[in-house]
Scaffold this active site. Structure first.
Site, mmCIF file in Angstrom:
data_model
loop_
_atom_site.group_PDB
_atom_site.id
_atom_site.type_symbol
_atom_site.label_atom_id
_atom_site.label_comp_id
_atom_site.label_asym_id
_atom_site.label_seq_id
_atom_site.Cartn_x
_atom_site.Cartn_y
_atom_site.Cartn_z
ATOM 1 N N HIS A 76 6.569 71.661 -7.802
ATOM 2 C CA HIS A 76 6.634 70.519 -8.722
ATOM 3 C C HIS A 76 7.787 69.642 -8.241
ATOM 4 C CE1 HIS A 76 5.334 68.845 -12.554
ATOM 5 N NE2 HIS A 76 6.586 68.694 -12.924
ATOM 6 N N LYS A 88 1.940 61.489 -16.075
ATOM 7 C CA LYS A 88 3.274 61.012 -15.697
ATOM 8 C C LYS A 88 3.457 61.325 -14.223
ATOM 9 C CE LYS A 88 7.763 62.814 -16.962
ATOM 10 N NZ LYS A 88 8.730 62.971 -18.070
ATOM 11 N N LYS A 119 5.839 61.664 -11.023
ATOM 12 C CA LYS A 119 7.251 61.856 -10.676
ATOM 13 C C LYS A 119 7.509 61.129 -9.376
ATOM 14 C CE LYS A 119 9.134 64.556 -13.730
ATOM 15 N NZ LYS A 119 10.367 64.149 -14.405
ATOM 16 N N ASP A 151 8.272 58.604 -13.863
ATOM 17 C CA ASP A 151 9.633 59.078 -14.142
ATOM 18 C C ASP A 151 10.417 59.052 -12.836
ATOM 19 O OD1 ASP A 151 11.932 60.207 -15.090
ATOM 20 O OD2 ASP A 151 10.998 62.047 -15.864
ATOM 21 N N GLU A 178 10.342 55.755 -16.887
ATOM 22 C CA GLU A 178 11.354 56.678 -17.433
ATOM 23 C C GLU A 178 12.589 56.733 -16.526
ATOM 24 O OE1 GLU A 178 9.433 60.230 -18.821
ATOM 25 O OE2 GLU A 178 11.276 61.402 -18.747
ATOM 26 N N ASP A 204 15.792 59.032 -20.831
ATOM 27 C CA ASP A 204 15.640 60.492 -20.920
ATOM 28 C C ASP A 204 17.005 61.156 -20.692
ATOM 29 O OD1 ASP A 204 14.897 63.120 -20.941
ATOM 30 O OD2 ASP A 204 13.723 63.073 -19.103
ATOM 31 N N LYS A 250 13.892 66.040 -26.622
ATOM 32 C CA LYS A 250 13.777 67.395 -26.051
ATOM 33 C C LYS A 250 14.728 68.264 -26.858
ATOM 34 C CE LYS A 250 12.892 65.833 -21.323
ATOM 35 N NZ LYS A 250 13.327 65.785 -19.920
ATOM 36 N N GLU A 310 4.555 65.492 -23.773
ATOM 37 C CA GLU A 310 4.280 66.076 -22.450
ATOM 38 C C GLU A 310 4.589 67.577 -22.484
ATOM 39 O OE1 GLU A 310 7.079 64.155 -19.735
ATOM 40 O OE2 GLU A 310 8.747 65.205 -20.667
HETATM 41 C C1 MUC Z 1 11.845 65.022 -17.013
HETATM 42 O O1 MUC Z 1 12.755 64.410 -16.496
HETATM 43 O O2 MUC Z 1 11.194 64.408 -17.823
HETATM 44 C C2 MUC Z 1 9.405 66.663 -17.731
HETATM 45 C C3 MUC Z 1 8.164 66.701 -17.211
HETATM 46 C C4 MUC Z 1 8.282 66.989 -15.865
HETATM 47 O O3 MUC Z 1 7.394 67.102 -15.034
HETATM 48 O O4 MUC Z 1 9.587 67.094 -15.561
HETATM 49 C C5 MUC Z 1 10.342 67.069 -16.742
HETATM 50 C C6 MUC Z 1 11.664 66.467 -16.667
HETATM 51 MG MG MG Z 2 12.381 62.542 -17.520
#
Ligand code: MUC
Ligand code: MG
Length: 372
Positions: A22, A167, A169, A198, A224, A249, A273, A327
Site C-alpha cells: 500500500h 481515494k 494516494k 491524498d 487531502e 488530515d 480519526k 474510508e
Molecule cells: C491517510 O492519510 O489518510 C487512510 C487511508 C489510506 O489508504 O491511508 C490512510 C492514511
Molecule cells: Mg490522509
C-alpha cells in the site's frame, strides 16, 4: 452488577501483513503495526481496543513502541480500581498528567468504553448518544503503486458493489506523473465513481497550486493534505484559490489545532480519526466544531484492523452528516484478523455492527501469533 472495577491493563504490539503493498507518499505499507489494549475488570470481563500507526514514525509522531511505553508507564496507574463507566472523568484526569499522546489516550479511552458497554450489555454507541446511521458510504484507497493494477482493482470493486468512491494516494515521485496517473484512473472508472486524492503532505504550496488546477479540471472531488502539517497559511491560500474541497488530515490532530484550521479557514473539510484525536469523546467534539463552522466531515482511517475499525464505525454512526462518506475499509486490506467478527459491506456501504460493546471478540491464538 458484579465487580466492575479495573483489575489489569495489558498492551500488545502486533504486526499484521496486508494483502498487497500500500503505497503512500512517505512509505509503502507491507505490514501494519497496531497496538491492542485489553482492560480487565475484577470479574474477568474484558474491554478491547486497537490503534494503528502507519510507517513507523514517518506518518506522524505516534509510534506503536511509544504508545505502548507511555500507556504502560504513565496512563495505566490512573486506571486501576476505577470503574470504566467513568471514562470521561478518567480521561480528564489522564490528560492532566499526560500531554499529547493522542493515540495512547485513544487506546485507553476506547477500551474503557468497550468494557463499560459490555458490563451493561449494550452496544458502545449507546454510551455516546446512540446511532443515527445503520450504514455509511465506504471509500477504498487505490495505492498499489501501479496504474493498471489500480484500474483493475477499481473495476473489481465496482463490479462487486464494494466501493464506488476511490481515494488515490499520490505525492510519491514526480507530481506531473502523479496527476497523469489520476487522469488514467478517471478515464477508466470516473463515470461510475467519485475520485479523491491524498497527497500526505508531499507537495509544497507552489507544486500544489499548479497540480490542483489540473486535478480540479479532471473532476477530482476532494484534495487531502497537500502541503506539510505546519503550513496552515498555504492550506488557507489553496482553499481560497480552488473550488474543489481541501481536506485537512494530518493537520487536524487535537481539538485545538482543528479549531485553528477552522478559524483560519486552512481547509474546508476535516478527516476524523478516533486514534488521531485521542478517542471518541474528542472525535465527537471535533465533529461538533466542524459542523458549527460548515466544514465538510470525512470519516477517516489509520487503516485499523477489525477491532479499531469497529470503534470508528461505532462513533461515526453517531455523527449526523459525512459530506465525503467514510474510508473505514482497513480490515479489507489485511491478510488476516484478530477477531471472530468481520467487516460487513453491502451495496457500497459499511454496515454498523449492533453487537455488545464495539462487537469485537478477540481470537487469542491470533493475538499470540501476531504479537511481537
Ligand atoms: C491517510 O492519510 O489518510 C487512510 C487511508 C489510506 O489508504 O491511508 C490512510 C492514511
Ligand atoms: Mg490522509
Amino acid at each position: 452488577m458484579d465487580n466492575v472495577f479495573i483489575d489489569s491493563v495489558d498492551t500488545y504490539i502486533c504486526d499484521l501483513p496486508v494483502k498487497r503493498p500500500h503505497q503512500l507518499a512517505m512509505t509503502t505499507i507491507t505490514t501494519q503495526a497496531i497496538v491492542i489494549t485489553i482492560i480487565k475488570d475484577k470479574s474477568g470481563r474484558t474491554g478491547v481496543s486497537e490503534v494503528a500507526t502507519i510507517g513507523g514514525a514517518s506518518y506522524g509522531d505516534s509510534t506503536v513502541e511509544a504508545i505502548k511505553a507511555n500507556v504502560d508507564k504513565y496512563i495505566v496507574p490512573h486506571l486501576i480500581d476505577q470503574s470504566p463507566i467513568h471514562f470521561n472523568r478518567i480521561m480528564t484526569t489522564v490528560s492532566k498528567y499526560v500531554r499529547g499522546n493522542y493515540f495512547a489516550k485513544a487506546a485507553i479511552e476506547t477500551a474503557l468504553i468497550d468494557l463499560a458497554a459490555k458490563q451493561r450489555e449494550i452496544p458502545a454507541y449507546e454510551l455516546f448518544g446512540g446511532k443515527i446511521h445503520d450504514s455509511l458510504p465506504l471509500a477504498w484507497t487505490l495505492a498499489s503503486g501501479d496504474t493498471t493494477k489500480d484500474i483493475e482493482e477499481a473495476q473489481e470493486m465496482l463490479h462487486t458493489k464494494r466501493h464506488n468512491i476511490f481515494k488515490l494516494k499520490i505525492g510519491h515521485g514526480d507530481p506531473t506523473a502523479n496527476v497523469n496517473h489520476v487522469g488514467e484512473i478517471i478515464k477508466a472508472v470516473g463515470d461510475q465513481s467519485r475520485i479523491t486524492v491524498d497527497i500526505n503532505q508531499a507537495w509544497d504550496e507552489y507544486t500544489a497550486s499548479k497540480q490542483i488546477r489540473a486535478l480540479e479540471e479532471m473532476g477530482v472531488s476532494m484534495i487531502e493534505q497537500p502541503p506539510p502539517t505546519w503550513n496552515y497559511e498555504g492550506m488557507k491560500r489553496l482553499t481560497e484559490k480552488f473550488d474543489v474541497s481541501i481536506l485537512a488530515d494530518e493537520s487536524t490532530t487535537s481539538l485545538h489545532d482543528t479549531y485553528r484550521i477552522i478559524k483560519e479557514r486552512a481547509g474546508d473539510a476535516v478527516a476524523l480519526k478516533p486514534a488521531k484525536h485521542g478517542g471518541i469523546l474528542e472525535t465527537r467534539k471535533i465533529a461538533g466544531i466542524a459542523e458549527a463552522a460548515g466544514f465538510g466531515i470525512y470519516g477517516g482511517t489509520m487503516i485499523e484492523s477489525t477491532v479499531g475499525n469497529a470503534i470508528a464505525a461505532s462513533v461515526y454512526s453517531t455523527i449526523p452528516e459525512f459530506k465525503f462518506g467514510t474510508e473505514i475499509f482497513g480490515p479489507l486490506l489485511y491478510q488476516d484478523k484478530l477477531t471472530l467478527e468481520d467487516i460487513k459491506v453491502e451495496n457500497f456501504e459499511i454496515q454498523i455492527p449492533d453487537d455488545i460493546g464495539f462487537g469485537s471478540t478477540l481470537d487469542y491464538d491470533k493475538l499470540n501469533h501476531y504479537q511481537r
